[in-house]
Structures are given as C-alpha cells and as structure tokens.
Design an enzyme around this catalytic site. Structure first.
Site, PDB file in Angstrom:
ATOM      1  N   CYS A 222       0.816  -1.216   0.000  1.00  0.00           N
ATOM      2  CA  CYS A 222       0.000   0.000   0.000  1.00  0.00           C
ATOM      3  C   CYS A 222       0.851   1.268   0.000  1.00  0.00           C
ATOM      4  O   CYS A 222       0.326   2.363  -0.190  1.00  0.00           O
ATOM      5  CB  CYS A 222      -0.945  -0.003   1.196  1.00  0.00           C
ATOM      6  SG  CYS A 222      -1.969  -1.479   1.257  1.00  0.00           S
TER       7      CYS A 222
ATOM      8  N   HIS B 250      -3.048   6.838   3.422  1.00  0.00           N
ATOM      9  CA  HIS B 250      -3.534   5.636   2.745  1.00  0.00           C
ATOM     10  C   HIS B 250      -4.882   5.248   3.349  1.00  0.00           C
ATOM     11  O   HIS B 250      -5.035   5.204   4.578  1.00  0.00           O
ATOM     12  CB  HIS B 250      -2.507   4.512   2.913  1.00  0.00           C
ATOM     13  CG  HIS B 250      -3.053   3.165   2.602  1.00  0.00           C
ATOM     14  ND1 HIS B 250      -3.777   2.908   1.454  1.00  0.00           N
ATOM     15  CD2 HIS B 250      -3.006   1.991   3.292  1.00  0.00           C
ATOM     16  CE1 HIS B 250      -4.142   1.630   1.457  1.00  0.00           C
ATOM     17  NE2 HIS B 250      -3.695   1.061   2.550  1.00  0.00           N
TER      18      HIS B 250
ATOM     19  N   ASN C 209     -10.277  -0.197   0.626  1.00  0.00           N
ATOM     20  CA  ASN C 209      -8.819  -0.070   0.595  1.00  0.00           C
ATOM     21  C   ASN C 209      -8.328  -0.499  -0.796  1.00  0.00           C
ATOM     22  O   ASN C 209      -8.361  -1.682  -1.124  1.00  0.00           O
ATOM     23  CB  ASN C 209      -8.233  -0.968   1.692  1.00  0.00           C
ATOM     24  CG  ASN C 209      -6.714  -0.954   1.709  1.00  0.00           C
ATOM     25  OD1 ASN C 209      -6.073  -0.463   0.793  1.00  0.00           O
ATOM     26  ND2 ASN C 209      -6.140  -1.524   2.753  1.00  0.00           N
TER      27      ASN C 209
HETATM   28  N1  ACO Z   1     -18.410  -9.735   9.143  1.00  0.00           N
HETATM   29  C1  ACO Z   1     -18.890 -10.162  10.345  1.00  0.00           C
HETATM   30  N2  ACO Z   1     -18.095 -10.688  11.304  1.00  0.00           N
HETATM   31  C2  ACO Z   1     -16.781 -10.770  11.031  1.00  0.00           C
HETATM   32  C3  ACO Z   1     -16.230 -10.351   9.808  1.00  0.00           C
HETATM   33  C4  ACO Z   1     -17.102  -9.808   8.840  1.00  0.00           C
HETATM   34  N3  ACO Z   1     -16.676  -9.368   7.645  1.00  0.00           N
HETATM   35  N4  ACO Z   1     -14.902 -10.558   9.849  1.00  0.00           N
HETATM   36  C5  ACO Z   1     -14.616 -11.086  11.044  1.00  0.00           C
HETATM   37  N5  ACO Z   1     -15.759 -11.229  11.760  1.00  0.00           N
HETATM   38  C6  ACO Z   1     -15.912 -11.743  13.124  1.00  0.00           C
HETATM   39  C7  ACO Z   1     -14.788 -12.666  13.517  1.00  0.00           C
HETATM   40  O1  ACO Z   1     -15.054 -13.987  13.105  1.00  0.00           O
HETATM   41  C8  ACO Z   1     -14.807 -12.535  15.021  1.00  0.00           C
HETATM   42  O2  ACO Z   1     -15.861 -13.322  15.537  1.00  0.00           O
HETATM   43  P1  ACO Z   1     -15.668 -14.127  16.904  1.00  0.00           P
HETATM   44  O3  ACO Z   1     -15.447 -13.069  17.960  1.00  0.00           O
HETATM   45  O4  ACO Z   1     -16.966 -14.853  17.038  1.00  0.00           O
HETATM   46  O5  ACO Z   1     -14.477 -15.002  16.690  1.00  0.00           O
HETATM   47  C9  ACO Z   1     -15.192 -11.066  15.251  1.00  0.00           C
HETATM   48  O6  ACO Z   1     -15.826 -10.645  14.036  1.00  0.00           O
HETATM   49  C10 ACO Z   1     -14.031 -10.182  15.556  1.00  0.00           C
HETATM   50  O7  ACO Z   1     -12.988 -10.451  14.614  1.00  0.00           O
HETATM   51  P2  ACO Z   1     -11.638  -9.678  14.647  1.00  0.00           P
HETATM   52  O8  ACO Z   1     -10.783 -10.126  13.500  1.00  0.00           O
HETATM   53  O9  ACO Z   1     -11.072  -9.727  16.018  1.00  0.00           O
HETATM   54  O10 ACO Z   1     -12.171  -8.203  14.335  1.00  0.00           O
HETATM   55  P3  ACO Z   1     -11.481  -6.848  14.587  1.00  0.00           P
HETATM   56  O11 ACO Z   1     -12.283  -6.047  15.523  1.00  0.00           O
HETATM   57  O12 ACO Z   1     -10.003  -6.969  14.810  1.00  0.00           O
HETATM   58  O13 ACO Z   1     -11.654  -6.167  13.153  1.00  0.00           O
HETATM   59  C11 ACO Z   1     -10.411  -5.698  11.156  1.00  0.00           C
HETATM   60  C12 ACO Z   1     -11.057  -6.768  12.005  1.00  0.00           C
HETATM   61  C13 ACO Z   1     -11.513  -4.754  10.663  1.00  0.00           C
HETATM   62  C14 ACO Z   1      -9.746  -6.369   9.968  1.00  0.00           C
HETATM   63  C15 ACO Z   1      -9.398  -4.939  12.035  1.00  0.00           C
HETATM   64  O14 ACO Z   1      -8.491  -5.819  12.631  1.00  0.00           O
HETATM   65  C16 ACO Z   1      -8.642  -3.947  11.240  1.00  0.00           C
HETATM   66  O15 ACO Z   1      -9.185  -2.942  10.824  1.00  0.00           O
HETATM   67  N6  ACO Z   1      -7.340  -4.172  11.005  1.00  0.00           N
HETATM   68  C17 ACO Z   1      -6.523  -3.321  10.178  1.00  0.00           C
HETATM   69  C18 ACO Z   1      -6.292  -4.043   8.975  1.00  0.00           C
HETATM   70  C19 ACO Z   1      -6.211  -3.173   7.761  1.00  0.00           C
HETATM   71  O16 ACO Z   1      -6.612  -2.043   7.736  1.00  0.00           O
HETATM   72  N7  ACO Z   1      -5.707  -3.781   6.752  1.00  0.00           N
HETATM   73  C20 ACO Z   1      -5.673  -3.142   5.518  1.00  0.00           C
HETATM   74  C21 ACO Z   1      -4.701  -3.824   4.689  1.00  0.00           C
HETATM   75  S1  ACO Z   1      -3.144  -3.463   5.100  1.00  0.00           S
HETATM   76  C22 ACO Z   1      -2.930  -1.923   4.743  1.00  0.00           C
HETATM   77  O17 ACO Z   1      -3.569  -1.386   3.889  1.00  0.00           O
HETATM   78  C23 ACO Z   1      -1.966  -1.307   5.530  1.00  0.00           C
END
Ligand code: ACO
Length: 320
Positions: free
Chosen positions: A111, A247, A277
């Site tokens: 990214c 980004h 993204n």
């Molecule tokens: N819809 C519904 N539920 C979901 C989804 C979805 N799409 N995805 C995951 N879940 C569930 C999981 O199964 C989990 O359920 P459980 O508690 O029963 O096990 C629950 O939601 C929580 O999952 P987590 O992965 O812990 O969710 P989190 O609050 O961490 O959010 C996210 C996930 C949005 C990916 C977050 O970690 C984040 O924003 N990370 C940053 C990643 C990022 O921005 N990456 C971009 C690419 S890299 C870059 O561009 C730099």
C-alpha cells in the site's frame, strides 16, 4: 530544484459492490463492516484490468497537466497486482499511452507503492537525471482475495490513480521511507514456489492472508511517527500542515492518527467509504478527487502517508 505535482487522474471500475451485496454471499453485515472500517462500498473489476485502469488514470493525468506522452521520461507504477509477472505494468502502460521516450518499471511496496514511486521519481528529478515523470498506483486486489475469508476480503477494492510530476522550484520539501521485512508476515500473499523437474515443492499461488489486529497496531504506531518525522525534516510544525492524505486502509486508523497528532479530523480527507482499501491506488485516487474539486490552494502544505505490506511505510511533505 524539486518535484511538483502538475496533474492528476484516476480510474475506478464500473461495478459497485456494497456491504449489503457482500452480505448476500457471506456471513457479514453493513453494520459490522462500516463500524470497524468506515467502508460502505467498493468497486471491483469485471472487464477492467490493472493495466487498463492505470493507463486510463495516466491519460487523465496527462490531460490535467497539459503534458504530451512524448514529454514523459520516467514511468513508475506502484502495484502488487499487475496483470502479468512480466512485462511490468509500467511497460504495458508506456505502450498504451505512447510514452516512447520514457523508461518504465514497477515498484512493489504494498500500500506504500504510490508514495515510494513518487519519492523515487523525486530523487531522479532532484538529481537532474529526469525532468518529467508519470507516477501511478494501480491495483486489482480483488483477484488476490480469498472470498471465503470475510475478515479480509471485505476491506479491499480495485482502482488506479496517477500523477504527472515535473522539475520545479516548489513542490516536495521532504520525504521519509521505512521498511521492516522481519515484521512482514502479518500481511502476505505467496507467489509460485519452486517448479523445476529436480525439486518437489508444496508452495502454491495463494490468496492474501492478513493478521488484521497486528496490521492495525503497526499502522497506528508508525504512521504518526513518520508524519512527525517528515514535518520535522521540512522544518515545519504539525500546525503548518493544511491536509493529511493518508492511505485509505481503515477509517479507525485515520481517526487514531488524527488523535495522536492532536490535529482535527477535518484535515484528513477520506473516500474509503466509497472505494474501500485500494492499496497503492488509494492515495492518488484521493489526491485526484481533491484536485478536481479545487480543494487545494497554491502554497498549501500537504502530507501524504502510505503504509502496508513489507512492512513498508513512509511520508511525503509537499507544497501545492
Ligand atoms: N463480518 C462479520 N463478522 C466478522 C467479519 C465480517 N466481515 N470478519 C470477522 N468477523 C468476526 C470474527 O469472526 C470474530 O468473531 P468471533 O469473535 O466470534 O471469533 C469477530 O468478528 C471479531 O474479529 P476480529 O478479526 O477480532 O475483528 P477486529 O475487531 O479486529 O476487526 C479488522 C477486524 C476490521 C480487519 C481490524 O483488525 C482492522 O481494521 N485491522 C486493520 C487491517 C487493515 O486495515 N488492513 C488493511 C490492509 S493493510 C494496509 O492497507 C496497511
């Protein structure tokens, strides 16, 4: 002598996919996605390609800058999702737009791709080697997603953005770039493994795998640091900056950076709501949107910051 952005362009695939559309094919919801990321919809390719969108964005940037293809002497594309392993996307774009005098190649920095490409073009321009460059961020990450992995696939979209940059007295004032290869395993997509008659390998082409929370922690720690670093390098203070173009990975990352820098969120324009993204394409797409709305005044101070796979991160401070 420095590097000035004199024109921008962008290209988005036609097909809009909302969170509600995703909820029809996987166990998710608009509420879950929007509350955690700020994304309502993204655009995904059907017939469009990385090269096609990159070329379209490039044409628009050339028109916007009033530059002919023959004037361009460097093309750099930041991408991790080219249509071919080789030739590079940059060479394919060169052929499409007829930039016959340019040298062309890609940069793989996740990214951060557009920002690293821009900084590389700046280094060439500052050294006097080249005078006019086309810098592009273009991605079709949708082809690299595991559409059964709802925690990752809902985040990304496809698109391309481009900028024409030229040697000028005003423009880029400072850059900073970093990598941490040892921390890179939180965001990976593997390529072909060994494939010759003398070895056996179980490595295969795979899809994107991300440890979301680790990526989140990396971003909220490193982005404010490198933004502060680039501002100091330019001899300015945070208050001197008019716009922070980050980004577009996640609205919550942007909110956290604004909080840590103690800068109003109003100075952080976003479009993640509509495009998700788009990796290396996100900064130039946002830049183009704002440029075409005439948001920037001559002399405005803008900080752009990219971060992503590698791990890589960096920032560029420029005067518009
Ligand atoms: N819809 C519904 N539920 C979901 C989804 C979805 N799409 N995805 C995951 N879940 C569930 C999981 O199964 C989990 O359920 P459980 O508690 O029963 O096990 C629950 O939601 C929580 O999952 P987590 O992965 O812990 O969710 P989190 O609050 O961490 O959010 C996210 C996930 C949005 C990916 C977050 O970690 C984040 O924003 N990370 C940053 C990643 C990022 O921005 N990456 C971009 C690419 S890299 C870059 O561009 C730099």
């Amino acid at each position: 002598m420095t590097t000035r952005i004199i024109g921008t362009g962008s290209s988005i695939p036609n097909r809009k996919v909302t969170n509600d559309d995703l909820a029809k094919i996987m166990d998710t919801s608009d509420e879950w996605i929007y509350s955690r990321t700020g994304i309502h919809s993204r655009h995904l390719v059907e017939q469009e390609t990385t090269t096609g969108m990159a070329s379209d964005a490039a044409q628009k940037a050339m028109e916007n800058a009033g530059v002919s293809p023959e004037e361009i002497d460097l093309i750099i594309v930041g991408t991790v999702s080219g249509d071919m392993c080789y030739p590079s996307t940059a060479c394919l774009v060169q052929a499409k737009i007829g930039a016959v005098n340019a040298v062309a190649y890609d940069i793989s920095a996740g990214c951060s791709g557009f920002l690293f490409a821009l900084n590389t073009a700046h280094a060439y321009i500052q050294s006097g080697i080249y005078q006019c460059a086309l810098v592009i961020g273009a991605e079709t990450l949708s082809k690299m997603m595991d559409w059964n992995d709802r925690s990752t696939c809902v985040l990304f979209g496809d698109g391309a953005g481009a900028a024409i940059v030229k040697a000028n007295n005003a423009g880029i004032r400072a850059i900073t770039q970093h990598s941490d290869g040892a921390g890179g395993d939180v965001l990976v997509c593997s390529n072909r493994g060994s494939n010759n008659p003398f070895v056996t390998s179980d490595t295969k082409l795979d899809y994107t795998k991300m440890e979301g929370q680790e990526v989140f922690k990396f971003a909220v720690k490193m982005v404010p640091k490198c933004v502060q670093e680039v501002i100091e390098k330019a001899g300015l203070s945070v208050d001197d900056v008019d716009y922070f173009l980050l980004h577009q990975a996640n609205k919550r990352i942007i909110e956290s950076v604004s909080k840590r820098l103690k800068v109003s969120l109003d100075k952080f324009p976003t479009n993640i709501e509509h495009y998700g993204n788009t990796s290396a394409a996100s900064i130039p797409i946002l830049l183009d949107e704002l440029n075409r709305k005439n948001t920037f005044q001559k002399g405005d101070i803008i900080v752009m910051s990219g971060f992503g796979a590698g791990l890589t991160w960096g920032a560029t401070l420029l005067e518009w």
